[in-house]
Design a protein around this motif. Structure first.
Motif, PDB file in Angstrom:
ATOM      1  N   UNK A 140      -2.785   0.840   6.708  1.00  0.00           N
ATOM      2  CA  UNK A 140      -1.783  -0.232   6.800  1.00  0.00           C
ATOM      3  C   UNK A 140      -1.149  -0.281   8.187  1.00  0.00           C
ATOM      4  N   UNK A 141      -1.058   0.878   8.840  1.00  0.00           N
ATOM      5  CA  UNK A 141      -0.509   0.890  10.210  1.00  0.00           C
ATOM      6  C   UNK A 141      -1.351   0.019  11.138  1.00  0.00           C
ATOM      7  N   UNK A 142      -2.687   0.189  11.100  1.00  0.00           N
ATOM      8  CA  UNK A 142      -3.586  -0.610  11.948  1.00  0.00           C
ATOM      9  C   UNK A 142      -3.523  -2.091  11.614  1.00  0.00           C
ATOM     10  N   UNK A 143      -3.263  -2.388  10.337  1.00  0.00           N
ATOM     11  CA  UNK A 143      -3.271  -3.800   9.918  1.00  0.00           C
ATOM     12  C   UNK A 143      -1.903  -4.466  10.092  1.00  0.00           C
ATOM     13  N   UNK A 144      -0.948  -3.752  10.640  1.00  0.00           N
ATOM     14  CA  UNK A 144       0.346  -4.352  10.964  1.00  0.00           C
ATOM     15  C   UNK A 144       1.345  -4.404   9.821  1.00  0.00           C
ATOM     16  N   UNK A 145       1.117  -3.605   8.761  1.00  0.00           N
ATOM     17  CA  UNK A 145       2.075  -3.555   7.656  1.00  0.00           C
ATOM     18  C   UNK A 145       3.399  -2.948   8.144  1.00  0.00           C
ATOM     19  N   UNK A 146       4.475  -3.312   7.448  1.00  0.00           N
ATOM     20  CA  UNK A 146       5.781  -2.707   7.718  1.00  0.00           C
ATOM     21  C   UNK A 146       5.926  -1.440   6.887  1.00  0.00           C
ATOM     22  N   UNK A 147       6.420  -0.394   7.520  1.00  0.00           N
ATOM     23  CA  UNK A 147       6.750   0.827   6.775  1.00  0.00           C
ATOM     24  C   UNK A 147       8.140   0.614   6.192  1.00  0.00           C
ATOM     25  N   UNK A 148       8.221   0.562   4.852  1.00  0.00           N
ATOM     26  CA  UNK A 148       9.460   0.077   4.227  1.00  0.00           C
ATOM     27  C   UNK A 148      10.344   1.171   3.652  1.00  0.00           C
ATOM     28  N   UNK A 181       0.878  -1.178   0.000  1.00  0.00           N
ATOM     29  CA  UNK A 181       0.000   0.000   0.000  1.00  0.00           C
ATOM     30  C   UNK A 181       0.910   1.221   0.000  1.00  0.00           C
ATOM     31  N   UNK A 182       0.701   2.092  -0.978  1.00  0.00           N
ATOM     32  CA  UNK A 182       1.508   3.317  -1.060  1.00  0.00           C
ATOM     33  C   UNK A 182       0.629   4.508  -0.727  1.00  0.00           C
TER      34      UNK A 182
END
Ligand SMILES: CC(C)(COP(=O)(O)OP(=O)(O)OC[C@H]1O[C@@H](n2cnc3c(N)ncnc32)[C@H](O)[C@@H]1OP(=O)(O)O)[C@@H](O)C(=O)NCCC(=O)NCCS
Length: 179
Positions: A144-152, A131-132
């Motif tokens: 994406x933060x709530x869903x646990x995505x990594x900030x890359x 997700x961008x």
């Protein structure tokens, strides 16, 4: 017609021609809200433009490149979420979304996005979901933060928004992390 019920309030429906009017009215009713972060709003001038978009999404689905759905909240159209094509060679996909201003702040998009991540991994059996979000788009980044995505990382001046560039923050989730 394909639909996916998330809970008693939220349902995803595959976009179809007869949705054009309600989608266009939604866009037309909250242009300022949408155009802050979306580049296509000024180019969506009539319902014919929305029909063309829906036709494009039907071709996308028919050629196995992912799909886009309307989000329906308590029976009313609330927004759109979809895959931006599928990179089959690398088993990855990215997700995009927008919500009618009247429906923000209820957690609807986070639920819809979770369903799309689930389908990417369990349905399409992909390895990576991306997700961008524009750097200043805090509401979008929170999803994406709530869903646990990594900030890359950050892609500098990744997108032209009417009169300026915005940097994109890339969020990623891998199949093994999600499961
Ligand atoms: C990005 C966008 C979809 C986010 O909408 P949103 O309503 O904030 O997102 P959600 O539906 O996940 O809702 C989260 C909000 O609901 C609240 N909420 C209520 N119940 C919730 C629940 N069960 N679960 C999660 N959040 C909940 C959260 O606290 C949050 O509110 P806050 O921002 O005041 O903290 C919307 O702002 C939008 O369409 N923006 C314009 C287009 C755009 O930027 N698209 C993205 C381009 S990358």
């Amino acid at each position: 017609m394909f639909k996916h019920i998330i809970d008693q309030d939220v349902e995803l429906r595959l976009l179809d021609n007869h949705h054009a009017e309600v989608i266009f009215q939604s866009i037309d009713s909250c242009r300022e809200h949408l155009r802050e972060w979306l580049p296509w709003v000024d180019g969506t001038k009539t319902v014919e433009d929305t029909k063309s978009f829906i036709e494009m999404t039907k071709k996308q689905f028919a050629s196995n490149e992912g799909f886009q759905t309307g989000i329906w909240y308590q029976g009313e159209f609330a927004g759109i979420i979809g895959y931006h094509g599928i990179n089959w060679a690398n088993k990855s996909v990215s997700i995009g979304y927008w919500m009618d201003e009247r429906y923000i702040g209820k957690g609807i998009m986070t639920k819809a996005c979770k369903a799309f991540v689930d389908y990417a991994f369990y349905g399409y059996k992909l390895n990576r979901v991306e997700i961008r979000c524009a750097q200043g788009n805090d509401k979008s980044r929170a999803i994406p933060g709530r869903l646990g995505f990594h900030e890359e990382g950050i892609i500098r001046e990744s997108e032209w928004l009417y009169d300026h560039y915005v940097d994109h923050v890339v969020y990623g989730m891998l199949d093994r992390e999600w499961k």
